[in-house]
Design a protein around this motif. Structure first.
Motif, PDB file in Angstrom:
ATOM      1  N   UNK A   1     -25.762  12.635  82.769  1.00 40.67           N
ATOM      2  CA  UNK A   1     -26.844  11.727  83.159  1.00 40.67           C
ATOM      3  C   UNK A   1     -27.143  10.714  82.059  1.00 40.67           C
ATOM      4  N   UNK A   2     -27.098  11.164  80.802  1.00 38.33           N
ATOM      5  CA  UNK A   2     -27.471  10.289  79.689  1.00 38.33           C
ATOM      6  C   UNK A   2     -26.390   9.282  79.348  1.00 38.33           C
ATOM      7  N   UNK A   3     -25.134   9.653  79.514  1.00 38.53           N
ATOM      8  CA  UNK A   3     -24.057   8.798  79.007  1.00 38.53           C
ATOM      9  C   UNK A   3     -23.312   8.028  80.085  1.00 38.53           C
ATOM     10  N   UNK A   4     -23.564   8.301  81.367  1.00 35.12           N
ATOM     11  CA  UNK A   4     -22.816   7.615  82.420  1.00 35.12           C
ATOM     12  C   UNK A   4     -23.019   6.103  82.363  1.00 35.12           C
ATOM     13  N   UNK A   5     -24.276   5.649  82.229  1.00 36.22           N
ATOM     14  CA  UNK A   5     -24.546   4.202  82.189  1.00 36.22           C
ATOM     15  C   UNK A   5     -23.979   3.564  80.922  1.00 36.22           C
ATOM     16  N   UNK A   6     -24.215   4.104  79.713  1.00 36.54           N
ATOM     17  CA  UNK A   6     -23.599   3.509  78.527  1.00 36.54           C
ATOM     18  C   UNK A   6     -22.076   3.453  78.592  1.00 36.54           C
ATOM     19  N   UNK A   7     -21.435   4.483  79.127  1.00 31.34           N
ATOM     20  CA  UNK A   7     -19.976   4.468  79.258  1.00 31.34           C
ATOM     21  C   UNK A   7     -19.542   3.379  80.222  1.00 31.34           C
TER      22      UNK A   7
ATOM     23  N   UNK B   1     -21.118   0.629  80.941  1.00 26.09           N
ATOM     24  CA  UNK B   1     -21.312  -0.678  80.303  1.00 26.09           C
ATOM     25  C   UNK B   1     -20.268  -0.927  79.219  1.00 26.09           C
ATOM     26  N   UNK B   2     -19.907   0.097  78.490  1.00 22.95           N
ATOM     27  CA  UNK B   2     -18.908  -0.070  77.425  1.00 22.95           C
ATOM     28  C   UNK B   2     -17.554  -0.483  77.988  1.00 22.95           C
ATOM     29  N   UNK B   3     -17.201   0.043  79.158  1.00 19.06           N
ATOM     30  CA  UNK B   3     -15.910  -0.275  79.768  1.00 19.06           C
ATOM     31  C   UNK B   3     -16.019  -1.380  80.813  1.00 19.06           C
ATOM     32  N   UNK B   4     -17.249  -1.832  81.081  1.00 18.96           N
ATOM     33  CA  UNK B   4     -17.442  -2.926  82.018  1.00 18.96           C
ATOM     34  C   UNK B   4     -17.322  -2.555  83.477  1.00 18.96           C
ATOM     35  N   UNK B   5     -17.439  -1.270  83.811  1.00 22.10           N
ATOM     36  CA  UNK B   5     -17.308  -0.862  85.209  1.00 22.10           C
ATOM     37  C   UNK B   5     -17.952   0.499  85.430  1.00 22.10           C
ATOM     38  N   UNK B   6     -18.605   0.640  86.587  1.00 18.66           N
ATOM     39  CA  UNK B   6     -19.172   1.944  86.955  1.00 18.66           C
ATOM     40  C   UNK B   6     -18.086   2.986  87.144  1.00 18.66           C
ATOM     41  N   UNK B   7     -16.853   2.536  87.422  1.00 20.90           N
ATOM     42  CA  UNK B   7     -15.755   3.465  87.665  1.00 20.90           C
ATOM     43  C   UNK B   7     -15.463   4.317  86.422  1.00 20.90           C
ATOM     44  N   UNK B   8     -15.572   3.720  85.265  1.00 26.88           N
ATOM     45  CA  UNK B   8     -15.356   4.482  84.032  1.00 26.88           C
ATOM     46  C   UNK B   8     -16.459   5.515  83.827  1.00 26.88           C
ATOM     47  N   UNK B   9     -17.694   5.124  84.170  1.00 27.00           N
ATOM     48  CA  UNK B   9     -18.815   6.034  83.999  1.00 27.00           C
ATOM     49  C   UNK B   9     -18.741   7.256  84.889  1.00 27.00           C
ATOM     50  N   UNK B  10     -18.036   7.145  86.028  1.00 25.39           N
ATOM     51  CA  UNK B  10     -17.833   8.293  86.900  1.00 25.39           C
ATOM     52  C   UNK B  10     -16.525   9.027  86.618  1.00 25.39           C
ATOM     53  N   UNK B  11     -15.474   8.278  86.355  1.00 27.36           N
ATOM     54  CA  UNK B  11     -14.143   8.877  86.252  1.00 27.36           C
ATOM     55  C   UNK B  11     -13.879   9.662  84.988  1.00 27.36           C
ATOM     56  N   UNK B  12     -14.614   9.376  83.932  1.00 26.24           N
ATOM     57  CA  UNK B  12     -14.322  10.016  82.652  1.00 26.24           C
ATOM     58  C   UNK B  12     -14.528  11.528  82.694  1.00 26.24           C
ATOM     59  N   UNK B  13     -15.368  12.000  83.622  1.00 25.28           N
ATOM     60  CA  UNK B  13     -15.666  13.430  83.668  1.00 25.28           C
ATOM     61  C   UNK B  13     -14.515  14.252  84.230  1.00 25.28           C
ATOM     62  N   UNK B  14     -13.494  13.582  84.790  1.00 18.59           N
ATOM     63  CA  UNK B  14     -12.305  14.309  85.234  1.00 18.59           C
ATOM     64  C   UNK B  14     -11.598  14.980  84.063  1.00 18.59           C
ATOM     65  N   UNK B  15     -11.661  14.361  82.876  1.00 16.26           N
ATOM     66  CA  UNK B  15     -11.014  14.951  81.699  1.00 16.26           C
ATOM     67  C   UNK B  15     -11.680  16.274  81.317  1.00 16.26           C
ATOM     68  N   UNK B  16     -13.003  16.325  81.418  1.00 23.33           N
ATOM     69  CA  UNK B  16     -13.718  17.553  81.090  1.00 23.33           C
ATOM     70  C   UNK B  16     -13.376  18.654  82.099  1.00 23.33           C
ATOM     71  N   UNK B  17     -13.202  18.273  83.356  1.00 24.41           N
ATOM     72  CA  UNK B  17     -12.808  19.254  84.370  1.00 24.41           C
ATOM     73  C   UNK B  17     -11.402  19.766  84.130  1.00 24.41           C
TER      74      UNK B  17
END
Length: 424
Positions: free
Chosen positions: A177-183, A185-201
């Motif tokens: 919840x805390x890092x989805x928006x900053x991520x 914005x850092x990558x310029x797309x909401x897709x990065x903010x959602x997709x990055x959690x696949x690595x943790x899974x």
């Protein structure tokens, strides 16, 4: 804490054996013989059980704009978790009677990885919904399995291990919840903010692979013997305790998923920037970390759960009233009270183990309470979204959540006294 009574222990089995017709499809582990790996695997799974949900809640506005979703469709997106958890959760007892839990968890976590990757690679609303459902299917199965694994592998440390995995679950929820928006914005797309959690899974798959191979090898080496007599099926749906547990789980999940899906939007509407709104949502889950750790131990030591039920209701009531009347002026106070009120989630997870004597009873009660509860919970995000779109404000949605809280409290009083599903 004093553990609930359990069935008499079976004679010792050879290492890595798989008892016939055991709902756990495997032996109880000791830290020296695999329990440590099971515990690590459980914690990694728990870390992933809400990240796919709260990251979407924090980025819901961006996803709505990116995919052109209406308010009602956005409500359906936030309702998907409860739909998936209800449908797939009900099938889990059937699965564990046929497949070892370790092998089920490998497939579940791979589904979570694939779903999270695929949903950020599409511009289609329907493909986004379907791939989100795939990810949530993996979470749904794991939701049911974790209480059973606690009962099976750590019967004398139920409170401690339940507290550890619910704390880890809450921590994963908070980070997402805390890092989805900053991520994003850092990558310029909401897709990065959602997709990055696949690595943790993907990391959560790793401990279960050797455990799955071990159970498969043990099954192949097993010598055919006289089949064990099938245990009597436990049917929580035929008990008052089972229905009270389902109602409590459903009402608290209804509010929990409504909060995860819409709280950030409420704070945005109150004048907060997207990053700040996401942090306030994360604050609810962050403050819930110590609550998740302590709640199982506290619940296990009380002769009755009534003081906890009433205390959690009071905190939630004050939070909802505050959000309706002064969402900006005292936001931190409402976040603290919401976090306390959401302690109902670790409490009910602990109660599942406390209200069953055996691993089979635990998985049956867990599946019924969670699958039926999530059917109830599915109304939460959807109706909040509809009421929000119809009224253009938050008074009606919060009024709906207060009604759900009253149902939760009544069910909580019914499950407060100690008893066991096997006895009903």
């Amino acid at each position: 804490m004093t553990p609930p009574p359990t069935a008499a222990p079976a004679p010792p089995a050879p290492a890595d054996s798989v008892p016939a017709r055991d709902p756990g499809a495997g032996r109880r582990s000791h830290p020296a013989t695999g329990g440590a790996l099971v515990l690590v695997g459980m914690l990694l799974v728990a870390l992933n059980l809400r990240a796919a949900v709260t990251s979407l809640g924090a980025l819901l506005d961006e996803v709505r704009d990116g995919l052109g979703l209406s308010g009602t469709t956005a409500g359906l997106v936030t309702t998907l978790p409860t739909i998936a958890f209800a449908g797939l959760g009900a099938l889990t007892p059937w699965l564990v009677r046929r497949v070892a839990p370790a092998r089920i968890l490998v497939v579940a976590m791979l589904a979570l990885v694939a779903g999270q990757v695929l949903r950020v690679a599409t511009d289609s609303t329907w493909v986004f919904l379907l791939t989100s459902a795939l990810a949530l299917a993996g979470i749904a199965v794991a939701n049911i399995l974790l209480p059973m694994l606690v009962k099976q592998h750590f019967p004398h440390r139920t409170g401690l291990v339940t507290g550890a995995y619910t704390m880890t679950l809450t921590a994963g929820t908070t980070v997402a919840a805390a890092s989805a928006v900053p991520i994003a914005h850092a990558f310029g797309s909401w897709r990065a903010g959602l997709g990055i959690w696949a690595a943790m899974a993907a990391v959560a798959v790793l401990p279960w692979v050797p455990l799955a191979l071990r159970t498969r090898t043990a099954a192949r080496r097993a010598t055919p013997t006289v089949a064990a007599a099938p245990a009597a099926r436990i049917r929580p749906e035929r008990t008052r305790l089972g229905w009270a547990m389902a109602l409590y789980f459903g009402a608290q999940s209804l509010s929990g998923y409504a909060i995860m899906g819409w709280l950030a939007q409420l704070f945005r509407d109150a004048g907060y920037q997207p990053e700040s709104a996401g942090l306030l949502l994360a604050g609810v889950t962050a403050l819930g970390v110590p609550i998740a750790l302590l709640m199982p131990t506290v619940a296990g030591r009380l002769a009755t759960l009534r003081p906890l039920v009433l205390g959690l209701t009071t905190a939630s009531t004050l939070a909802y009233l505050g959000l309706a009347l002064a969402p900006h002026g005292a936001a931190l106070l409402w976040v603290i009270l919401l976090a306390i009120g959401q302690g109902a989630f670790p409490m009910i997870l602990t109660t599942i183990g406390l209200r069953a004597r055996t691993a089979e009873g635990t998985v049956a009660l867990s599946a019924f309470a969670q699958s039926t509860g999530y059917v109830i919970a599915a109304l939460g995000p959807l109706l909040v979204g509809i009421l929000y779109e119809l009224t253009g404000g938050w008074t009606a949605p919060i009024g709906f959540l207060l009604v759900a809280l009253a149902v939760q409290t009544a069910a909580g009083m019914a499950i407060a006294r100690p008893r066991y599903v096997e006895d009903e």
